[in-house]
Scaffold this motif. Structure first.
Motif, mmCIF file in Angstrom:
data_model
loop_
_atom_site.group_PDB
_atom_site.id
_atom_site.type_symbol
_atom_site.label_atom_id
_atom_site.label_comp_id
_atom_site.label_asym_id
_atom_site.label_seq_id
_atom_site.Cartn_x
_atom_site.Cartn_y
_atom_site.Cartn_z
ATOM 1 N N PHE A 30 54.226 -37.455 -94.492
ATOM 2 C CA PHE A 30 54.830 -37.536 -92.974
ATOM 3 C C PHE A 30 54.562 -36.264 -92.167
ATOM 4 O O PHE A 30 55.093 -36.543 -90.960
ATOM 5 N N ALA A 31 54.085 -35.227 -92.539
ATOM 6 C CA ALA A 31 53.964 -33.985 -91.797
ATOM 7 C C ALA A 31 53.245 -34.097 -90.629
ATOM 8 O O ALA A 31 53.700 -33.496 -89.773
ATOM 9 N N PRO A 32 52.040 -34.927 -90.395
ATOM 10 C CA PRO A 32 51.332 -34.780 -89.352
ATOM 11 C C PRO A 32 52.178 -35.843 -88.083
ATOM 12 O O PRO A 32 52.594 -35.335 -86.881
ATOM 13 N N LEU A 33 53.146 -36.520 -88.730
ATOM 14 C CA LEU A 33 53.875 -37.342 -87.761
ATOM 15 C C LEU A 33 54.984 -36.405 -87.326
ATOM 16 O O LEU A 33 55.438 -36.353 -86.279
ATOM 17 N N PHE A 34 55.723 -35.740 -88.275
ATOM 18 C CA PHE A 34 56.706 -34.902 -87.880
ATOM 19 C C PHE A 34 56.259 -33.619 -86.909
ATOM 20 O O PHE A 34 56.896 -33.298 -86.019
ATOM 21 N N HIS A 35 54.912 -33.158 -87.074
ATOM 22 C CA HIS A 35 54.431 -32.342 -86.376
ATOM 23 C C HIS A 35 54.288 -32.996 -84.761
ATOM 24 O O HIS A 35 54.505 -32.116 -83.760
ATOM 25 N N ARG A 36 53.745 -33.761 -84.518
ATOM 26 C CA ARG A 36 53.490 -34.520 -83.456
ATOM 27 C C ARG A 36 54.979 -34.642 -82.789
ATOM 28 O O ARG A 36 55.176 -34.658 -81.592
ATOM 29 N N THR A 37 55.891 -35.249 -83.539
ATOM 30 C CA THR A 37 57.115 -35.649 -82.978
ATOM 31 C C THR A 37 57.939 -34.431 -82.452
ATOM 32 O O THR A 37 58.605 -34.501 -81.412
ATOM 33 N N ILE A 38 57.893 -33.274 -83.391
ATOM 34 C CA ILE A 38 58.763 -32.276 -82.937
ATOM 35 C C ILE A 38 58.210 -31.257 -81.906
ATOM 36 O O ILE A 38 58.924 -30.698 -81.010
ATOM 37 N N ASN A 39 56.891 -31.449 -81.417
ATOM 38 C CA ASN A 39 56.127 -30.895 -80.492
ATOM 39 C C ASN A 39 56.096 -31.805 -79.025
ATOM 40 O O ASN A 39 55.555 -30.902 -78.103
ATOM 41 N N VAL A 40 56.507 -32.774 -79.208
ATOM 42 C CA VAL A 40 56.533 -33.737 -77.942
ATOM 43 C C VAL A 40 57.897 -34.126 -77.583
ATOM 44 O O VAL A 40 58.405 -33.883 -76.337
ATOM 45 N N LEU A 41 58.705 -34.355 -78.534
ATOM 46 C CA LEU A 41 60.228 -34.635 -78.249
ATOM 47 C C LEU A 41 61.044 -33.557 -78.231
ATOM 48 O O LEU A 41 61.593 -33.254 -79.326
ATOM 49 N N ARG A 42 61.350 -32.524 -77.388
ATOM 50 C CA ARG A 42 61.847 -31.718 -77.275
ATOM 51 C C ARG A 42 62.625 -31.376 -75.858
ATOM 52 O O ARG A 42 62.120 -31.738 -74.770
ATOM 53 N N TRP A 43 63.723 -30.938 -76.040
ATOM 54 C CA TRP A 43 64.459 -30.600 -74.674
ATOM 55 C C TRP A 43 65.522 -29.596 -74.938
ATOM 56 O O TRP A 43 65.770 -29.203 -76.450
ATOM 57 N N GLY A 44 66.180 -29.167 -74.033
ATOM 58 C CA GLY A 44 67.515 -28.051 -74.265
ATOM 59 C C GLY A 44 66.803 -26.932 -73.692
ATOM 60 O O GLY A 44 65.825 -26.733 -73.047
ATOM 61 N N GLU A 45 67.681 -25.648 -73.938
ATOM 62 C CA GLU A 45 67.203 -24.465 -73.508
ATOM 63 C C GLU A 45 66.252 -23.788 -74.316
ATOM 64 O O GLU A 45 66.024 -23.809 -75.386
ATOM 65 N N HIS A 46 65.498 -22.941 -73.534
ATOM 66 C CA HIS A 46 64.306 -22.568 -74.194
ATOM 67 C C HIS A 46 64.438 -21.080 -74.544
ATOM 68 O O HIS A 46 64.466 -19.828 -74.215
ATOM 69 N N ARG A 47 65.285 -21.097 -75.743
ATOM 70 C CA ARG A 47 65.935 -19.734 -76.347
ATOM 71 C C ARG A 47 65.988 -20.033 -77.826
ATOM 72 O O ARG A 47 66.162 -20.994 -78.291
ATOM 73 N N GLY A 48 65.991 -18.927 -78.384
ATOM 74 C CA GLY A 48 66.183 -18.992 -80.101
ATOM 75 C C GLY A 48 67.002 -17.773 -80.484
ATOM 76 O O GLY A 48 67.230 -17.167 -79.737
ATOM 77 N N GLY A 49 67.274 -17.977 -81.776
ATOM 78 C CA GLY A 49 67.907 -16.819 -82.330
ATOM 79 C C GLY A 49 67.866 -16.765 -83.816
ATOM 80 O O GLY A 49 67.177 -17.336 -84.386
ATOM 81 N N MET A 50 68.628 -15.694 -84.314
ATOM 82 C CA MET A 50 68.558 -15.330 -85.653
ATOM 83 C C MET A 50 69.905 -14.894 -85.848
ATOM 84 O O MET A 50 70.481 -14.124 -85.209
ATOM 85 N N PHE A 51 70.487 -14.991 -87.112
ATOM 86 C CA PHE A 51 71.730 -14.414 -87.443
ATOM 87 C C PHE A 51 71.783 -14.050 -89.022
ATOM 88 O O PHE A 51 70.975 -14.523 -89.714
ATOM 89 N N VAL A 52 72.654 -12.922 -89.312
ATOM 90 C CA VAL A 52 72.641 -12.517 -90.722
ATOM 91 C C VAL A 52 74.106 -12.094 -90.689
ATOM 92 O O VAL A 52 74.707 -11.442 -90.179
ATOM 93 N N ALA A 53 74.995 -12.640 -91.797
ATOM 94 C CA ALA A 53 76.250 -12.635 -91.960
ATOM 95 C C ALA A 53 76.365 -12.157 -93.521
ATOM 96 O O ALA A 53 75.873 -12.781 -94.432
ATOM 97 N N ILE A 54 77.506 -11.132 -93.738
ATOM 98 C CA ILE A 54 77.388 -10.504 -95.054
ATOM 99 C C ILE A 54 78.995 -10.370 -95.355
ATOM 100 O O ILE A 54 79.858 -10.324 -94.356
ATOM 101 N N GLU A 55 79.345 -10.443 -96.615
ATOM 102 C CA GLU A 55 80.789 -10.261 -97.057
ATOM 103 C C GLU A 55 80.491 -9.233 -98.344
ATOM 104 O O GLU A 55 79.932 -9.441 -99.250
#
Length: 568
Positions: free
Chosen positions: A275-300
């Motif tokens: 299903f990878a080609p289908l997922f690829h088309r879907t995630i690059n066509v059906l997209r909305w929301g803020e054009h922002r990304g991020g990352m986190f690292v939490a330690i204990e």
């Protein structure tokens, strides 16, 4: 001039490596891939000070002949999926060592990176470095963990996640890798022992919120197969638990992928790879929301006194700058090599290759913002605003800090008040006892610490109203929650150029979340002007327009009993 061959150079990650290096004329970039035509087209689009060369290079072809012809000093493997390289996954590594060429890759597969140690002796003998997994996971993760550990005596757990923008443009090879391991067992460290997790089946939620910056939404993260799962316990043998996730959006598509991964986990589907080609088309066509990304690292972990310490590092990237981050480690190592900091010969995972400071110059050129939070400080007597702002607190001007520094503060001043002209806006303002319109209106305000929050009493001339402010929890984590009667609004505290702004992110009625499209809005802030505290509070709504806007200045005085309050 150093010649850098980027395999997959016109692909998603390889193209970003080229983009990051293209400004340096000390380099010659060889853009390699199966199609010389595509490589040539990419070279034409690249804004570069460095010379660029298009080349047809197949990683499954005759690499020895290609290396003899192209004469690279460094090879960067940005192809993938590294989880699906078959019976000879490290053939590029072997060819580089045989030819005496330094090697870097952006491998995201834990087994691939763990297997690189087998080439250490051969790499040392040839005097070349071979670094694997040169990407956010695990290079940036490890650098952040070292930064957060500083004065801690022991590291017990690491949890991290990456949240790409929905507009990041995910490559097909990345989707193939994810589809290949979705629902499959992963070896990880849990509760001090080797354990099994299932990719994209296990989930958690987290809010990425660099102090003083607009946070991302509270996101769902799913367990992914990345080198950190094996690499971090090698660096810190005492580590009891490691969990690494990805938080793609929109969430409805993410949840759908979780559901399909469960089908693999329950053996109702053998794999999601078809299903990878289908997922690829879907995630690059059906997209909305803020054009922002991020990352986190939490330690204990624990400090020298045996006290439990919880710390986290947060990164937010705006627009098209976020997708460059996974390629920055490769660029940082190559640029540092040009400055005389070439890695030592040998083959190894790249977890020790960079410090967090090595990323600073690359982040500074982009709209990438980072910050740390120390959750250990909760409950130590800090005021509400200082807790929420964490290491952004010191960026506030003195007058603003003074207004939020004590358990009880009272202040007096003068304000101007504007009210919305509409009938509906006037009814809303009357319901909440907001002040009447006027100029030079006398104002008195008291901030009273109450439990974990603050009660704000405000009086404008003869009219008084109050609100309760607390630190958000759950999906409102790291936000300031202000309650007016049955309504509450969650606000991000954003510090920029000495101004503390309040940005609405969520609203609720009796605890029930209301539609974001109908969320109250307004430009509200606090700042210092000529040594005095100045403020503006603005409340507007899509259905009513402006409800109330009041602005003015305050001067602290000795604490007094709060004014009589009315309404919510």
């Amino acid at each position: 001039m150093t010649r850098v061959l980027i395999l997959g150079g016109y692909g998603v990650f390889g193209g970003r490596v080229a983009q990051l290096l293209a400004h340096d004329p000390r380099l010659a970039l060889i853009i390699g891939g199966r199609s010389r035509e595509r490589a040539a087209r990419f070279c034409e689009t690249l804004v570069a000070s460095a010379p660029t060369i298009a080349a047809a290079v197949d990683r499954d072809g005759d690499l020895h002949a290609a290396f003899r012809e192209l004469r690279p000093d460094v090879v960067v493997d940005a192809t993938g999926p590294f989880q699906a390289y078959g019976g000879a996954p490290h053939r590029v590594v072997e060819a580089c060592i045989a030819a005496g060429i330094d090697y870097l890759d952006l491998a995201d597969g834990s087994r691939f990176v763990a297997g690189i140690d087998a080439f250490d002796e051969a790499a040392r003998a040839r005097g070349v470095f071979v670094l694997s997994g040169v990407s956010s996971f695990p290079v940036l993760t490890a650098a952040v963990v070292r930064h957060l550990l500083r004065d801690m005596a022991r590291l017990d757990s690491v949890t991290a996640g990456i949240a790409p923008s929905p507009y990041a443009g995910v490559g097909l090879n990345v989707i193939r890798a994810i589809a290949g391991y979705a629902g499959q067992p992963l070896v990880l460290r849990r509760n001090g022992a080797e354990a099994t997790g299932y990719a994209l089946v296990e989930t958690m939620r987290f809010t990425i919120a660099p102090p003083g910056r607009l946070p991302l939404r509270n996101l769902r993260f799913s367990l992914v197969d990345v080198p950190d799962l094996r690499a971090l316990p090698v660096l810190w043998p005492e580590l009891r638990s490691v969990w690494m996730g990805a938080g793609p959006v929109p969430e409805i598509l993410h949840r759908g992928l979780n559901g399909l991964a469960w089908l693999v986990r329950l053996r109702l589907l053998p794999s999601l790879s078809p299903f990878a080609p289908l997922f690829h088309r879907t995630i690059n066509v059906l997209r909305w929301g803020e054009h922002r990304g991020g990352m986190f690292v939490a330690i204990e972990g624990v400090d020298d006194d045996g006290r439990v310490c919880r710390r986290s590092w947060h990164l937010v990237a705006e627009g098209d700058d976020g997708p460059l981050i996974p390629s920055m480690a490769v660029a940082a190592i190559i640029l540092r090599s040009l400055a005389g900091g070439k890695p030592a010969p040998g083959a190894r995972a790249a977890t020790r290759a960079l410090a967090l400071a090595d990323y600073d110059a690359l982040f500074a050129r982009r709209r990438i913002y980072t910050g740390c939070r120390d959750e250990t400080a909760v409950g130590d007597g800090q005021t509400l605003y200082r807790k929420l702002l964490s290491d952004a607190w010191d960026a506030l001007p003195a007058a603003v800090r003074a207004m939020h520094s004590a358990d009880t503060i009272a202040a007096d001043g003068i304000a101007s008040v504007e009210r919305g002209p509409g009938v509906l806006s006037r009814l809303v303002a009357a319901f909440f006892y907001f002040p009447a319109a006027g100029a030079q209106v006398p104002v008195s305000v008291s901030f009273v610490r109450h439990g974990a929050g603050e009660i704000w009493h405000r009086r404008f001339a003869a009219r008084a109203f109050s609100s309760v402010q607390t630190a958000g929890r759950g999906r409102r984590e790291h936000l300031l929650v202000e309650r007016f009667g049955p309504f509450s609004v969650a606000l991000a505290l954003v510090v920029e150029n000495g101004t503390l702004s309040f940005v609405s992110r969520d609203w609720r009625f009796l605890g029930v979340r209301l539609p974001a499209i109908l969320r109250p809005r307004g430009h509200s802030y606090e700042r210092e002007d000529n040594g005095r505290f100045h403020f503006q509070a603005e409340i507007a709504h899509p259905l009513t327009g402006l409800i109330v806007r009041y602005r003015g200045s305050l001067t602290p005085r000795a604490a007094a009993a709060p004014p009589a309050e009315r309404g919510g």
